[in-house]
Structures are given as structure tokens and as C-alpha cells.
Design a protein around this motif. Sequence first.
Motif, mmCIF file in Angstrom:
data_model
loop_
_atom_site.group_PDB
_atom_site.id
_atom_site.type_symbol
_atom_site.label_atom_id
_atom_site.label_comp_id
_atom_site.label_asym_id
_atom_site.label_seq_id
_atom_site.Cartn_x
_atom_site.Cartn_y
_atom_site.Cartn_z
ATOM 1 N N UNK A 151 0.841 -1.197 0.000
ATOM 2 C CA UNK A 151 0.000 0.000 0.000
ATOM 3 C C UNK A 151 0.876 1.248 0.000
ATOM 4 N N UNK A 152 1.958 1.225 0.766
ATOM 5 C CA UNK A 152 2.869 2.374 0.799
ATOM 6 C C UNK A 152 3.518 2.597 -0.561
ATOM 7 N N UNK A 153 3.908 1.519 -1.224
ATOM 8 C CA UNK A 153 4.482 1.636 -2.574
ATOM 9 C C UNK A 153 3.454 2.200 -3.554
ATOM 10 N N UNK A 203 1.285 6.689 -6.673
ATOM 11 C CA UNK A 203 0.195 7.632 -6.934
ATOM 12 C C UNK A 203 0.655 9.070 -6.730
ATOM 13 N N UNK A 204 1.469 9.286 -5.696
ATOM 14 C CA UNK A 204 1.984 10.627 -5.438
ATOM 15 C C UNK A 204 2.880 11.085 -6.588
ATOM 16 N N UNK A 205 3.745 10.192 -7.086
ATOM 17 C CA UNK A 205 4.599 10.541 -8.224
ATOM 18 C C UNK A 205 3.750 10.818 -9.460
ATOM 19 N N UNK A 206 2.723 10.004 -9.663
ATOM 20 C CA UNK A 206 1.831 10.206 -10.803
ATOM 21 C C UNK A 206 1.114 11.550 -10.683
ATOM 22 N N UNK A 207 0.653 11.895 -9.481
ATOM 23 C CA UNK A 207 -0.007 13.190 -9.273
ATOM 24 C C UNK A 207 0.955 14.343 -9.547
ATOM 25 N N UNK A 208 2.206 14.217 -9.120
ATOM 26 C CA UNK A 208 3.199 15.268 -9.388
ATOM 27 C C UNK A 208 3.424 15.421 -10.892
ATOM 28 N N UNK A 209 3.520 14.289 -11.593
ATOM 29 C CA UNK A 209 3.715 14.349 -13.050
ATOM 30 C C UNK A 209 2.501 14.968 -13.730
ATOM 31 N N UNK A 210 1.290 14.618 -13.249
ATOM 32 C CA UNK A 210 0.072 15.200 -13.820
ATOM 33 C C UNK A 210 0.006 16.700 -13.554
ATOM 34 N N UNK A 211 0.436 17.130 -12.367
ATOM 35 C CA UNK A 211 0.473 18.559 -12.060
ATOM 36 C C UNK A 211 1.442 19.286 -12.992
#
Length: 185
Positions: free
Chosen positions: A51-53, A58-66
Amino acid sequence: MSEKSSSRLASNLEQLVSRMENIHFQKGSEMDQVSGVLENMDKLVDIIAKIELQRQAEQQLNEKLDRLSQILERVSNTATVSRNDDVPVEQTLRKIIKGVKITGKVMDIIAGSLGAMFDTISTTVKQSDRQNLTRTNNKEVDLASVLAPIGALLQGFMGAAAEQHDVNQSKSGSNKANKSEDLVE
């Protein structure tokens, strides 16, 4: 008494052995439970790690989407700015072309009027020379024939100005229609 005491001792030993077996059995079942709990805890730790991975991914994906949305905003802003820049350049070119057309018309009118004026003056002078042959005292130039080309020149200017005014009104009407069509699109 020794028999009684030995039977008591045997009975006490049996009770002690049975208690020890019960305690050993309880400890064994507790150990089985603890090992089951430990296995479940190991599974839980693995699930939490997964879950942590996933959360990190997801956090990296959100940063890339931003970052991507910021880039798209910059691109759309530059596209909007470039579209806004294109309109004044186009309008400027249209105004220059209109100015050249008007200048061409004015030059045509001036050239035609000057040609007519020179023709009139030359015919007037020739007629005056012919009249001078017959009349030696009268050297006057006919002022009406000289003013006729100037009047034609002024009428040409007025006609060109009126025509340009009509063209500007029709173009401004069509520009307003084009702008409203652009807004609709």
C-alpha cells in the motif's frame, strides 16, 4: 502408612504430571496461536508495504500530472497570446492594403485630372495663339477652361473619399460579423 503415603505420592505425582501436561498443552496451543498471529502480522506488514508503494506511485503520478497540467496551461496561454498577436498584424496589413488602394486611386485621379488639365491648357493656349493671329490685341486666357480640370480633380477626390467611407463602413460591418462568428466558434 507407607502404602498410604506412597499412594498419595503417586497420586500427587500423577496430578503434577497431568497439570504439567495441561500447562504444556496450553503453552503449545498459545504458541500455535502466537505463530498464527505472527504469520498474520507478517502478511499485514507485506500488505502495508505494498500500500505504501502504491501511495508513493500515486503521489509521483499526481506530481507528473500537475507538471503536465502546468505545461498545458503555459502552452494554451502562449497559443492564446499568439492568436491575439495575429489579429493586430492581420488588421495592420489590411489597413496598409487599404491605404495603398486609396493612394493608387488618388494617384489615378490626380494623373487623369492633370492630363485633362494639361490638355485643356494646351488647347486653350493653341486656340489663344490662333485667336492671336486674328486678334493681336487680345492675349487673355480663358479662365473657365483652366478651372474645369481643377474642378474635375476636386470631384474625383470627393468621389474617392465617399467611396472609401462606404468601403470602411461595409468592412467594419463585416469585421463585426466576423468577430461575432469567432466568438460563437
